[in-house]
Write an enzyme that holds these catalytic residues in place. Structure first.
Site, mmCIF file in Angstrom:
data_model
loop_
_atom_site.group_PDB
_atom_site.id
_atom_site.type_symbol
_atom_site.label_atom_id
_atom_site.label_comp_id
_atom_site.label_asym_id
_atom_site.label_seq_id
_atom_site.Cartn_x
_atom_site.Cartn_y
_atom_site.Cartn_z
ATOM 1 N N PRO A 114 0.812 -1.215 0.000
ATOM 2 C CA PRO A 114 0.000 0.000 0.000
ATOM 3 C C PRO A 114 0.845 1.264 0.000
ATOM 4 O O PRO A 114 0.408 2.306 -0.478
ATOM 5 C CB PRO A 114 -0.815 -0.128 1.294
ATOM 6 C CG PRO A 114 -0.866 -1.595 1.564
ATOM 7 C CD PRO A 114 0.463 -2.124 1.095
ATOM 8 N N HIS A 133 -4.141 13.000 1.201
ATOM 9 C CA HIS A 133 -3.533 12.773 -0.106
ATOM 10 C C HIS A 133 -3.983 13.832 -1.109
ATOM 11 O O HIS A 133 -4.915 14.599 -0.855
ATOM 12 C CB HIS A 133 -3.903 11.384 -0.638
ATOM 13 C CG HIS A 133 -3.196 10.265 0.043
ATOM 14 N ND1 HIS A 133 -3.588 9.780 1.265
ATOM 15 C CD2 HIS A 133 -2.109 9.531 -0.321
ATOM 16 C CE1 HIS A 133 -2.776 8.793 1.631
ATOM 17 N NE2 HIS A 133 -1.870 8.625 0.683
ATOM 18 N N LYS A 163 -6.309 11.232 -6.108
ATOM 19 C CA LYS A 163 -6.318 9.858 -5.602
ATOM 20 C C LYS A 163 -7.727 9.284 -5.720
ATOM 21 O O LYS A 163 -8.713 9.945 -5.388
ATOM 22 C CB LYS A 163 -5.833 9.820 -4.149
ATOM 23 C CG LYS A 163 -5.675 8.411 -3.596
ATOM 24 C CD LYS A 163 -4.926 8.415 -2.277
ATOM 25 C CE LYS A 163 -4.774 7.012 -1.721
ATOM 26 N NZ LYS A 163 -4.016 6.125 -2.637
#
Length: 266
Positions: free
Chosen positions: A126, A155, A159
């Site tokens: 990940p 993020h 994303k």
């Protein structure tokens, strides 16, 4: 171990671009091809930003894996495409190193069976930033002593998945050592749906998406009279490449699926 022959999927993406640089700069790595949804039959060196790099471009993965002799596939695409690429690579005797998040538990179970059947290593991470992996390991250590925990992962706004793979993986690692606990007031009520974030085993995960961010996460532990915050920040995607290199070197020695870089960091 001799030179490791590598195919990179998604070379024009931000992470894929860094992976191509990594392969070019590592003496024991050789870039033998790239997989891209455009420019089939062209050469990577003809594209802007890749001058001087000699690698054929394939849009069809089966054609690529059948035509090019490779040891490792580095895939930094999307969960759906990454799953197809990983299965195909294993069926062609190529070891995948995958940085795509969003794989389901069913996907991982299928890949675990396939790696066992083929006797080939596969690493799915990940997060490839070593600092992020240490953040997850430290959080698991802390969870033995602090049962109240919330995760805030932040993020960039491009994303696709929320929570992030890193956030989910952190929660899974904490869950392995923490007794299930519903946090907050027992009669707590959200006046706006989602205000308290996602719920994993009583923990809460909050996702922030903003332009200007890369990849950031803080794990907050609360106890009477004190708070412990464990945080990691990636300010540049080059931060992930040391983990990619470690994964490529490690996958050549494996014959099973490894999920999470923490499993190969001593």
């Amino acid at each position: 171990m001799g030179t490791i022959r590598i195919i990179v999927a998604g070379p024009r993406g931000r992470m894929g671009n860094e992976a191509v640089k990594l392969v070019q700069e590592t003496e024991s790595f050789e870039l033998v091809a790239v997989i891209d949804r455009k420019h089939d039959g062209d050469n990577l060196g003809n594209l802007d930003g890749f001058q001087g790099i000699d690698a054929p471009i394939y849009s069809d993965i089966e054609n690529c894996f059948s035509s090019v002799k490779a040891d490792v596939l580095i895939d930094l695409t999307t969960p759906e495409v990454g799953m197809l690429h990983t299965v195909s690579a294993l069926n062609h005797g190529i070891r995948p190193v995958v940085g795509t998040t969003g794989f389901s538990s069913e996907d991982l179970a299928k890949l675990e069976d396939l790696t066992t059947e083929k006797g080939l290593g596969c690493i799915i991470a990940p997060n490839f930033a070593v600092g992020a992996v240490l953040m997850m390991k430290f959080s698991q250590m802390a969870a033995k002593y602090f049962s109240d925990v919330e995760i805030i992962e932040m993020h960039h706004d491009r994303k696709l998945d929320a929570p992030s793979g890193t956030g989910v993986k952190t929660a899974e690692m904490i869950k392995a050592v923490r007794e299930p606990k519903v946090q907050g007031h027992p009669e707590e009520k959200e006046t706006m749906q989602g205000a308290r974030g996602a719920n994993i085993d009583g923990m809460r995960i909050h996702s922030v998406r903003l332009p200007g961010l890369i990849a950031h996460q803080q794990v907050m532990f609360g106890e009477k009279g004190q708070m412990l915050t464990i945080r990691h920040d990636s300010f540049d995607r080059v931060s992930f490449m040391s983990g990619v290199k470690l994964a490529v070197d490690s996958v050549m020695k494996l014959d099973v699926l490894v999920y999470g870089l923490e499993n190969i960091i001593e």
